[in-house]
Motif scaffolding. Structure first.
Motif, mmCIF file in Angstrom:
data_model
loop_
_atom_site.group_PDB
_atom_site.id
_atom_site.type_symbol
_atom_site.label_atom_id
_atom_site.label_comp_id
_atom_site.label_asym_id
_atom_site.label_seq_id
_atom_site.Cartn_x
_atom_site.Cartn_y
_atom_site.Cartn_z
ATOM 1 N N VAL A 195 0.883 -1.171 0.000
ATOM 2 C CA VAL A 195 0.000 0.000 0.000
ATOM 3 C C VAL A 195 0.918 1.217 0.000
ATOM 4 O O VAL A 195 1.795 1.336 0.869
ATOM 5 C CB VAL A 195 -0.887 -0.009 1.271
ATOM 6 C CG1 VAL A 195 -1.734 1.249 1.352
ATOM 7 C CG2 VAL A 195 -1.756 -1.270 1.306
ATOM 8 N N VAL A 196 0.736 2.108 -0.982
ATOM 9 C CA VAL A 196 1.630 3.262 -1.082
ATOM 10 C C VAL A 196 0.916 4.510 -0.566
ATOM 11 O O VAL A 196 -0.207 4.810 -0.981
ATOM 12 C CB VAL A 196 2.085 3.477 -2.547
ATOM 13 C CG1 VAL A 196 3.089 4.623 -2.624
ATOM 14 C CG2 VAL A 196 2.706 2.199 -3.103
ATOM 15 N N ILE A 197 1.592 5.208 0.352
ATOM 16 C CA ILE A 197 0.997 6.426 0.923
ATOM 17 C C ILE A 197 1.913 7.620 0.629
ATOM 18 O O ILE A 197 3.117 7.449 0.441
ATOM 19 C CB ILE A 197 0.755 6.300 2.454
ATOM 20 C CG1 ILE A 197 2.059 5.924 3.194
ATOM 21 C CG2 ILE A 197 -0.340 5.289 2.756
ATOM 22 C CD1 ILE A 197 1.943 5.956 4.713
ATOM 23 N N ASN A 200 4.154 12.672 4.491
ATOM 24 C CA ASN A 200 3.825 13.976 5.081
ATOM 25 C C ASN A 200 2.438 14.502 4.729
ATOM 26 O O ASN A 200 2.111 15.642 5.059
ATOM 27 C CB ASN A 200 4.865 15.045 4.705
ATOM 28 C CG ASN A 200 5.864 15.263 5.827
ATOM 29 O OD1 ASN A 200 5.651 14.814 6.949
ATOM 30 N ND2 ASN A 200 6.946 15.967 5.526
ATOM 31 N N GLU A 201 1.619 13.698 4.042
ATOM 32 C CA GLU A 201 0.240 14.147 3.767
ATOM 33 C C GLU A 201 -0.683 13.331 4.647
ATOM 34 O O GLU A 201 -1.189 12.274 4.252
ATOM 35 C CB GLU A 201 -0.075 13.992 2.291
ATOM 36 C CG GLU A 201 0.721 14.965 1.465
ATOM 37 C CD GLU A 201 0.195 15.109 0.058
ATOM 38 O OE1 GLU A 201 -1.041 15.023 -0.125
ATOM 39 O OE2 GLU A 201 1.025 15.293 -0.825
ATOM 40 N N THR A 202 -0.917 13.848 5.832
ATOM 41 C CA THR A 202 -1.526 13.073 6.901
ATOM 42 C C THR A 202 -2.929 12.569 6.539
ATOM 43 O O THR A 202 -3.208 11.371 6.658
ATOM 44 C CB THR A 202 -1.586 13.940 8.176
ATOM 45 O OG1 THR A 202 -0.268 14.446 8.398
ATOM 46 C CG2 THR A 202 -2.031 13.140 9.382
ATOM 47 N N ASP A 203 -3.796 13.462 6.080
ATOM 48 C CA ASP A 203 -5.192 13.047 5.865
ATOM 49 C C ASP A 203 -5.300 12.057 4.720
ATOM 50 O O ASP A 203 -6.005 11.050 4.808
ATOM 51 C CB ASP A 203 -6.068 14.282 5.581
ATOM 52 C CG ASP A 203 -6.183 15.148 6.838
ATOM 53 O OD1 ASP A 203 -5.861 14.630 7.933
ATOM 54 O OD2 ASP A 203 -6.556 16.329 6.715
ATOM 55 N N LEU A 204 -4.606 12.351 3.613
ATOM 56 C CA LEU A 204 -4.682 11.446 2.462
ATOM 57 C C LEU A 204 -4.097 10.085 2.831
ATOM 58 O O LEU A 204 -4.669 9.039 2.522
ATOM 59 C CB LEU A 204 -3.937 12.069 1.261
ATOM 60 C CG LEU A 204 -3.901 11.245 -0.024
ATOM 61 C CD1 LEU A 204 -5.305 10.836 -0.468
ATOM 62 C CD2 LEU A 204 -3.205 12.023 -1.150
ATOM 63 N N ASN A 206 -3.912 8.714 5.741
ATOM 64 C CA ASN A 206 -4.835 8.030 6.654
ATOM 65 C C ASN A 206 -6.021 7.423 5.908
ATOM 66 O O ASN A 206 -6.432 6.299 6.169
ATOM 67 C CB ASN A 206 -5.307 9.019 7.717
ATOM 68 C CG ASN A 206 -6.028 8.311 8.848
ATOM 69 O OD1 ASN A 206 -7.130 8.669 9.227
ATOM 70 N ND2 ASN A 206 -5.422 7.265 9.381
ATOM 71 N N SER A 207 -6.530 8.167 4.918
ATOM 72 C CA SER A 207 -7.697 7.654 4.190
ATOM 73 C C SER A 207 -7.317 6.461 3.304
ATOM 74 O O SER A 207 -8.147 5.608 3.017
ATOM 75 C CB SER A 207 -8.351 8.766 3.361
ATOM 76 O OG SER A 207 -7.499 9.100 2.287
ATOM 77 N N GLU A 210 -6.759 3.311 6.168
ATOM 78 C CA GLU A 210 -7.885 2.760 6.955
ATOM 79 C C GLU A 210 -8.525 1.534 6.302
ATOM 80 O O GLU A 210 -8.679 0.507 6.967
ATOM 81 C CB GLU A 210 -8.937 3.843 7.237
ATOM 82 C CG GLU A 210 -8.559 4.834 8.349
ATOM 83 C CD GLU A 210 -8.510 4.219 9.763
ATOM 84 O OE1 GLU A 210 -8.938 3.065 9.953
ATOM 85 O OE2 GLU A 210 -8.008 4.903 10.677
ATOM 86 N N PRO A 211 -8.899 1.578 5.007
ATOM 87 C CA PRO A 211 -9.557 0.393 4.440
ATOM 88 C C PRO A 211 -8.649 -0.833 4.359
ATOM 89 O O PRO A 211 -9.128 -1.941 4.192
ATOM 90 C CB PRO A 211 -9.943 0.849 3.011
ATOM 91 C CG PRO A 211 -9.637 2.289 2.914
ATOM 92 C CD PRO A 211 -8.771 2.679 4.051
ATOM 93 N N GLU A 212 -7.336 -0.637 4.474
ATOM 94 C CA GLU A 212 -6.385 -1.755 4.358
ATOM 95 C C GLU A 212 -6.012 -2.320 5.725
ATOM 96 O O GLU A 212 -5.242 -3.288 5.813
ATOM 97 C CB GLU A 212 -5.085 -1.281 3.674
ATOM 98 C CG GLU A 212 -5.264 -0.684 2.295
ATOM 99 C CD GLU A 212 -5.429 -1.768 1.222
ATOM 100 O OE1 GLU A 212 -5.328 -2.963 1.554
ATOM 101 O OE2 GLU A 212 -5.665 -1.382 0.066
ATOM 102 N N ALA A 213 -6.526 -1.727 6.802
ATOM 103 C CA ALA A 213 -6.009 -2.027 8.150
ATOM 104 C C ALA A 213 -5.960 -3.520 8.462
ATOM 105 O O ALA A 213 -4.967 -4.017 8.992
ATOM 106 C CB ALA A 213 -6.835 -1.291 9.197
ATOM 107 N N GLY A 214 -7.014 -4.265 8.089
ATOM 108 C CA GLY A 214 -7.106 -5.673 8.475
ATOM 109 C C GLY A 214 -6.065 -6.565 7.818
ATOM 110 O O GLY A 214 -5.815 -7.678 8.297
ATOM 111 N N SER A 215 -5.472 -6.107 6.708
ATOM 112 C CA SER A 215 -4.491 -6.980 6.030
ATOM 113 C C SER A 215 -3.059 -6.446 6.138
ATOM 114 O O SER A 215 -2.141 -7.000 5.553
ATOM 115 C CB SER A 215 -4.875 -7.187 4.562
ATOM 116 O OG SER A 215 -5.102 -5.950 3.960
#
Ligand SMILES: Cc1ncc(COP(=O)(O)O)c(C=O)c1O
Length: 452
Positions: A195-197, A200-204, A206-207, A210-215
């Motif tokens: 999962v690529v984030i 330094n862009e906190t809100d993006l 985080n969004s 969140e949907p990937e948290a379980g894996s």
């Protein structure tokens, strides 16, 4: 700058130089003459002959100030007497055994004393291996497959962390960063588990998370990633990652392979956020190959072979070899709080002389970094993340002019503009680097005018 004892003049590039000759010879036996992508720069790299303190001499007898220090790893520069003595002592006893040695315990103890989040340590031979082991430990601990990492951030040569390392405007997507393969042949299955984030862009970020948290087994982050511009993480970004990972039982990994030199306990102590695992390398080996994972005993327990087959068996013929261990111990013992404070003051001075060189040369530019690390940028636009700091083709061309000119003015820095200080440096060395930069920026200005 040339040394008093050595009047050889640097003219780079020069097809008749020893370095150019060696590069031609190397091409007969090494692909492109190279065995480490990061030390290649066109038209040929400078071949080293010897070094001492903060000075390095090439095969043509040209001496330069070493502002790269084997890509940040030589915290005490070259031939540090304490490290040399420790290594000589170990060479007389034996270089490696299929037995553990006391030296690995001593280095692990020193590391655990420095950083509160280090309860257990596991050594390897490179930062890349450390990153691989940390990710495998997170998977073994959580039983989950995926990892999250930041776009444009380097964590060594290992498939999952190379994803989206050099994304470009053509490939990176409009909003959430696209998963982009770095090396040819990367299997789709590797991309699927990353999962690529955006750094330094906190809100993006985080969004996306969140949907990937379980894996997710792990989120890996560098507090001040060099390839993404050496821009420090915002506190709110790290706090979000800490809170998110804790809430979902995900392992938070800080990659401090480079940044561990900043502050007595690494940048995590200064930034006030504790990860579950930390990857280390570079300075903790005292100039010898090294890597380590350090962190919470509960997670590190996956390596424990004491109760039968561990969840994560981890071999390595040269892991914790005693030459590296005694060199690392000597390096870390000398890297005391006052030594760190002094080096970080020199770091401030270095960033200031660079700013002053940009002003005097009337060239747009800025310098990022913290502590004893700095990086030049040839733009005045605000830099927050990888996309702002990334070098396009034109930037790369301008940096290669700057880099060649710095070589010719007696300073060895990375072609990207990265610089790392070492403890043998004095204020006068920093000021000499500033003078070299001023000359080089003026040369770059002439080059820009000619190519306009
Ligand atoms: C942040 C970071 N992580 C990991 C690595 C990989 O370390 P090594 O080159 O020792 O494999 C590097 C190397 O530069 C690095 O900068």
């Amino acid at each position: 700058m040339q040394s008093e004892s050595n009047n050889a003049k640097s003219k780079y590039p020069d097809a008749t130089s020893q370095s150019a000759r060696l590069h031609r010879r190397a091409q007969q036996v090494l692909p492109g003459g190279n065995t480490r992508t990061t030390v290649f720069h066109a038209p040929y790299p400078i071949y080293a002959k010897s070094a001492n303190g903060c000075r390095i001499t090439d095969m043509d007898g040209v001496e330069r100030l070493d502002f790269l220090n084997n890509y940040t790893s030589l915290i005490h520069g070259h031939l540090n007497p304490g490290i040399m003595e420790a290594v000589r002592g170990q060479l007389a006893l034996g270089t490696c055994f299929a037995n553990p040695t006391e030296s690995e315990i001593a280095l692990a103890e020193v590391l655990c004393r420095r950083t509160p989040s280090f309860e257990r340590v596991r050594f390897s031979n490179s930062g890349s291996e450390a990153v691989m082991n940390a990710i495998k430990a997170a998977r073994a601990y959580t039983g989950r497959p995926k990892i999250a990492k930041c776009e444009g951030v380097y964590h060594g040569s290992y498939d999952p962390v190379e994803v989206s390392l050099d994304s470009s405007p053509e490939s990176w997507g409009d909003h959430a960063p696209a998963r982009v393969a770095y090396s040819a042949g990367t299997p789709q299955s590797v991309l699927d588990d990353v999962v690529v984030i955006p750094f330094n862009e906190t809100d993006l970020a985080n969004s996306i998370l969140e949907p990937e948290a379980g894996s997710l087994a792990a989120v890996i982050v560098d507090i001040m990633p060099n390839r993404a511009g050496l821009i420090p993480a915002r506190a709110e970004f790290l706090n979000m990652l800490r809170e998110f990972t804790r809430r979902h039982g995900i392992v938070l990994i800080f990659d401090e392979v480079i940044t561990f030199r900043n502050g007595p306990g690494g940048m995590q102590v200064e930034w006030g956020v504790e990860p579950d695992l930390t990857t280390l390398g570079k300075i903790i080996g005292g100039g010898f190959p090294v890597g380590a994972v350090a962190g919470r005993a509960e997670v590190m327990e996956v390596f424990n072979p004491g109760k039968g087959k561990p969840p994560l068996p981890h071999g390595g013929t040269f892991n914790a070899n005693p030459v590296t261990m005694v060199a690392g111990l000597a390096a870390m013992e000398q890297y005391s709080a006052p030594a760190i404070a002094r080096l970080e003051e020199l770091g401030e001075r270095a960033r200031e002389v660079c700013r002053s060189a940009f002003r005097s040369a009337e060239m747009p530019g800025q310098v990022t970094g913290h502590g004893s690390l700095l990086r030049l940028h040839l733009t005045e636009s605000p830099l927050k993340s990888y996309r702002d700091a990334r070098h396009g083709a034109a930037d790369r061309q301008r940096f290669s002019v700057l880099h060649a000119s710095m070589l010719n003015h007696g300073v060895f820095m990375a072609p990207s503009g990265l610089m790392a200080l070492s403890t043998p440096m004095e204020e006068a060395d920093i000021d000499r680097m500033g003078e070299a930069l001023l000359h080089s920026l003026k040369e770059l200005r002439r080059h820009d005018r000619e190519t306009d």
